[in-house]
Design an enzyme around this catalytic site. Structure first.
Site, PDB file in Angstrom:
ATOM      1  N   ASP A  10     107.941 -36.183  34.915  1.00 19.24           N
ATOM      2  CA  ASP A  10     108.620 -37.429  34.648  1.00 19.24           C
ATOM      3  C   ASP A  10     109.332 -37.655  35.992  1.00 19.24           C
ATOM      4  OD1 ASP A  10     110.754 -39.115  32.239  1.00 19.24           O
ATOM      5  OD2 ASP A  10     110.371 -39.483  34.411  1.00 19.24           O
ATOM      6  N   ILE A  11     109.052 -38.548  36.741  1.00 19.72           N
ATOM      7  CA  ILE A  11     109.804 -38.591  38.065  1.00 19.72           C
ATOM      8  C   ILE A  11     111.262 -38.911  38.199  1.00 19.72           C
ATOM      9  CG2 ILE A  11     109.339 -41.235  38.592  1.00 19.72           C
ATOM     10  CD1 ILE A  11     108.233 -40.063  41.453  1.00 19.72           C
ATOM     11  N   GLY A  32     106.404 -49.402  32.850  1.00 20.15           N
ATOM     12  CA  GLY A  32     105.766 -48.186  33.608  1.00 20.15           C
ATOM     13  C   GLY A  32     106.934 -47.512  34.219  1.00 20.15           C
ATOM     14  N   ASP A  34     108.568 -48.058  36.969  1.00 16.29           N
ATOM     15  CA  ASP A  34     109.698 -49.014  37.424  1.00 16.29           C
ATOM     16  C   ASP A  34     110.594 -49.090  36.169  1.00 16.29           C
ATOM     17  OD1 ASP A  34     109.418 -52.520  38.314  1.00 16.29           O
ATOM     18  OD2 ASP A  34     111.058 -50.918  38.606  1.00 16.29           O
TER      19      ASP A  34
HETATM   20  N1  APR Z   1     107.198 -40.572  36.002  1.00 14.86           N
HETATM   21  C1  APR Z   1     105.905 -40.386  36.741  1.00 14.86           C
HETATM   22  N2  APR Z   1     104.816 -41.441  36.597  1.00 14.86           N
HETATM   23  C2  APR Z   1     105.014 -42.302  35.757  1.00 14.86           C
HETATM   24  C3  APR Z   1     105.969 -42.386  34.925  1.00 14.86           C
HETATM   25  C4  APR Z   1     107.193 -41.561  35.052  1.00 14.86           C
HETATM   26  N3  APR Z   1     108.307 -41.587  34.092  1.00 14.86           N
HETATM   27  N4  APR Z   1     105.984 -43.442  33.909  1.00 14.86           N
HETATM   28  C5  APR Z   1     104.681 -43.846  34.261  1.00 14.86           C
HETATM   29  N5  APR Z   1     104.059 -43.260  35.328  1.00 14.86           N
HETATM   30  C6  APR Z   1     102.710 -43.281  35.899  1.00 14.86           C
HETATM   31  C7  APR Z   1     101.902 -44.182  35.389  1.00 14.86           C
HETATM   32  O1  APR Z   1     101.216 -43.088  34.385  1.00 14.86           O
HETATM   33  C8  APR Z   1     100.860 -44.333  36.569  1.00 14.86           C
HETATM   34  O2  APR Z   1      99.999 -43.164  36.620  1.00 14.86           O
HETATM   35  O3  APR Z   1     102.947 -44.184  37.215  1.00 14.86           O
HETATM   36  C9  APR Z   1     101.508 -44.411  37.649  1.00 14.86           C
HETATM   37  C10 APR Z   1     101.779 -45.951  38.080  1.00 14.86           C
HETATM   38  O4  APR Z   1     101.676 -46.680  36.807  1.00 14.86           O
HETATM   39  P1  APR Z   1     102.589 -48.105  36.679  1.00 14.86           P
HETATM   40  O5  APR Z   1     104.094 -47.728  36.524  1.00 14.86           O
HETATM   41  O6  APR Z   1     102.082 -48.944  35.515  1.00 14.86           O
HETATM   42  O7  APR Z   1     102.697 -48.798  38.109  1.00 14.86           O
HETATM   43  P2  APR Z   1     101.670 -49.670  38.863  1.00 14.86           P
HETATM   44  O8  APR Z   1     100.300 -49.512  38.261  1.00 14.86           O
HETATM   45  O9  APR Z   1     101.886 -49.526  40.304  1.00 14.86           O
HETATM   46  O10 APR Z   1     102.072 -51.053  38.517  1.00 14.86           O
HETATM   47  C11 APR Z   1     103.196 -51.721  38.921  1.00 14.86           C
HETATM   48  O11 APR Z   1     104.028 -52.390  36.516  1.00 14.86           O
HETATM   49  O12 APR Z   1     105.710 -51.452  35.630  1.00 14.86           O
HETATM   50  C12 APR Z   1     105.286 -52.600  36.360  1.00 14.86           C
HETATM   51  O13 APR Z   1     107.208 -53.306  37.643  1.00 14.86           O
HETATM   52  C13 APR Z   1     105.888 -52.931  37.581  1.00 14.86           C
HETATM   53  O14 APR Z   1     104.897 -54.894  38.097  1.00 14.86           O
HETATM   54  C14 APR Z   1     104.868 -53.603  38.474  1.00 14.86           C
HETATM   55  C15 APR Z   1     103.669 -52.744  37.972  1.00 14.86           C
END
Ligand code: APR
Length: 171
Positions: A10-11, A32, A34
């Site tokens: 988890d980042i 996600g 974000d």
């Molecule tokens: N730590 C690391 N990686 C994570 C975490 C976390 N806590 N939570 C989710 N991820 C991973 C997801 O499993 C995926 O592999 O981050 C990667 C990117 O997924 P998303 O968070 O859905 O991001 P993205 O596909 O770039 O879409 C961005 O989603 O959350 C919204 O505001 C954001 O509108 C934007 C869109």
């Protein structure tokens, strides 16, 4: 040359100079990773993001990390996948380059990335991993100041894919 590592995790737990946030163009939070980063950093992160007035896809902006163990958060809106004929691949590469450039400009030696665009934005994982690894390696080749980049993978499928692509580079 700085090294690339692939870890599962988890980042928001990354105690590094900068973590990258897979944001959207508003920079005002979302789901996600974000959502996780904003929840962990606290409301001061959103307050600073409000002063940035958004960010274009493929570009990046930097803020403090606030309650996160990371010193900085580098926010980058990845491309939404629309089939690949709209320059999505180049835009994704640009995300990685823009984030690393900001990291260098801010004296960051350790940078953790999530897998940008491969969640809600539906970028195919196999294509995204090749773009991420090749772009990061090319940047590290010319920038000794970055000592380590890690891909922080939230699930095993993602970790396996990054590990597979990195192994093709003989690492
Ligand atoms: N730590 C690391 N990686 C994570 C975490 C976390 N806590 N939570 C989710 N991820 C991973 C997801 O499993 C995926 O592999 O981050 C990667 C990117 O997924 P998303 O968070 O859905 O991001 P993205 O596909 O770039 O879409 C961005 O989603 O959350 C919204 O505001 C954001 O509108 C934007 C869109």
């Amino acid at each position: 040359m700085g090294k690339i590592e692939i870890i599962r995790g988890d980042i928001t737990n990354s105690a590094v100079d900068a973590i990258v946030n897979a944001a959207n163009c508003s920079l005002l939070g979302g789901g996600g990773v974000d959502g996780a980063i904003h929840r962990a950093a606290g409301r001061e992160l959103l307050e600073e993001c409000r002063t940035l007035h958004g960010c274009e896809t493929g570009k990046a902006k930097i803020t403090k990390g606030y309650k996160l163990p990371a010193k900085y958060v580098i926010h980058t809106p990845g491309p939404i996948w629309h089939g690949g004929r709209g320059g999505e691949e180049e835009l994704l590469a640009s995300c990685y380059r823009s984030c690393l450039t900001l990291a260098s400009e801010n004296g960051c030696k350790t940078v953790d990335f999530p897998s940008i665009s491969t969640g809600v934005y539906h970028f195919p994982l196999d294509r995204a991993t090749r773009i991420a690894v090749s772009t990061i390696k090319a940047y590290l080749d010319g920038h000794e100041e970055i000592e380590r980049v890690r891909m922080v993978c939230f699930d095993e499928r993602t970790r396996e894919q990054y590990a597979l692509v990195l192994s093709e580079y003989g690492d």
